[in-house]
Design a protein around this motif. Structure first.
Motif, PDB file in Angstrom:
ATOM      1  N   SER A   5       1.440   4.588  -8.799  1.00 29.69           N
ATOM      2  CA  SER A   5       1.179   3.240  -9.287  1.00 29.69           C
ATOM      3  C   SER A   5       2.494   2.487  -9.365  1.00 29.69           C
ATOM      4  O   SER A   5       3.573   3.073  -9.271  1.00 29.69           O
TER       5      SER A   5
ATOM      6  N   PHE B 118      -3.430   4.495  -6.075  1.00 30.04           N
ATOM      7  CA  PHE B 118      -3.168   5.194  -4.809  1.00 30.04           C
ATOM      8  C   PHE B 118      -3.278   6.697  -5.020  1.00 30.04           C
ATOM      9  O   PHE B 118      -2.607   7.264  -5.899  1.00 30.04           O
ATOM     10  N   TRP B 119      -4.104   7.343  -4.187  1.00 26.47           N
ATOM     11  CA  TRP B 119      -4.366   8.775  -4.317  1.00 26.47           C
ATOM     12  C   TRP B 119      -4.348   9.451  -2.965  1.00 26.47           C
ATOM     13  O   TRP B 119      -4.744   8.861  -1.947  1.00 26.47           O
TER      14      TRP B 119
ATOM     15  N   ALA C 196      -0.700  10.989  -7.030  1.00 27.04           N
ATOM     16  CA  ALA C 196      -1.144   9.621  -7.229  1.00 27.04           C
ATOM     17  C   ALA C 196       0.061   8.748  -7.539  1.00 27.04           C
ATOM     18  O   ALA C 196       1.092   9.242  -7.999  1.00 27.04           O
TER      19      ALA C 196
ATOM     20  N   SER D 125       5.353   4.133   1.644  1.00 30.45           N
ATOM     21  CA  SER D 125       5.087   2.993   0.773  1.00 30.45           C
ATOM     22  C   SER D 125       5.530   1.698   1.420  1.00 30.45           C
ATOM     23  O   SER D 125       6.631   1.607   1.951  1.00 30.45           O
TER      24      SER D 125
ATOM     25  N   ALA E 125       4.800  10.783   1.137  1.00 26.92           N
ATOM     26  CA  ALA E 125       4.503   9.432   0.672  1.00 26.92           C
ATOM     27  C   ALA E 125       5.091   8.389   1.607  1.00 26.92           C
ATOM     28  O   ALA E 125       6.247   8.499   2.020  1.00 26.92           O
TER      29      ALA E 125
ATOM     30  N   GLN F 238       0.830  -1.196   0.000  1.00 28.64           N
ATOM     31  CA  GLN F 238       0.000   0.000   0.000  1.00 28.64           C
ATOM     32  C   GLN F 238       0.871   1.256   0.000  1.00 28.64           C
ATOM     33  O   GLN F 238       2.006   1.240   0.469  1.00 28.64           O
ATOM     34  N   VAL F 239       0.327   2.315  -0.573  1.00 28.02           N
ATOM     35  CA  VAL F 239       1.005   3.606  -0.608  1.00 28.02           C
ATOM     36  C   VAL F 239       0.042   4.635  -0.036  1.00 28.02           C
ATOM     37  O   VAL F 239      -1.099   4.737  -0.485  1.00 28.02           O
ATOM     38  N   GLN F 240       0.508   5.380   0.948  1.00 23.90           N
ATOM     39  CA  GLN F 240      -0.299   6.452   1.525  1.00 23.90           C
ATOM     40  C   GLN F 240       0.277   7.788   1.104  1.00 23.90           C
ATOM     41  O   GLN F 240       1.495   7.998   1.173  1.00 23.90           O
TER      42      GLN F 240
END
Length: 126
Positions: free
Chosen positions: A99, A115-116, A97, A26, A24, A1-3
């Motif tokens: 990917s 991810f946004w 965003a 990750s 970010a 997941q990426v925040q």
């Protein structure tokens, strides 16, 4: 997941500058395609700029080429967008965003980016 969490938006007069940042975090191993989009109410999201997080590739949409600069600050773990010579038509909500599609890092199709962040508003007045 990426925040992703954007910051730096605000109001500025035409011709001014703003710097947006996207913090970010990750949990993904491997390269990421990091991008900036913007959206005006009632219109589709517009891809502006992109880079691969290993520094191998950058891309700019013609509408911002020469005015905006995308970069990453590895120490702060942020994706930045320096915006100069701002115009009223740059007024929008700006999103970062990400990917894992690092082999083709272009902000062309929003659906390609899972991810946004929540966005930060930029308003440019005359």
């Amino acid at each position: 997941q990426v925040q992703l969490v954007e910051s730096g938006g605000g109001s500025v007069q035409a011709g001014g500058s703003l710097k947006l940042s996207c913090a970010a975090s990750s949990g993904i191993i491997g390269r990421l395609c990091m991008t900036w989009f913007r959206q005006v109410p009632g219109k589709d999201r517009e891809g502006l700029a992109a880079l691969v997080d290993d520094g191998t590739s950058t891309y700019y949409h013609d509408s911002v080429k020469g005015r905006f600069t995308i970069s990453q600050d590895n120490a702060k773990r942020t994706l930045d967008l320096q915006m100069n010579s701002l115009k009223p038509e740059d007024t929008a909500m700006y999103f970062c965003a990400a990917s894992t599609r690092a082999w083709f890092c272009r902000p062309t199709i929003p659906a390609d980016f899972p991810f946004w962040g929540r966005g930060t508003q930029v308003t440019v007045s005359t």
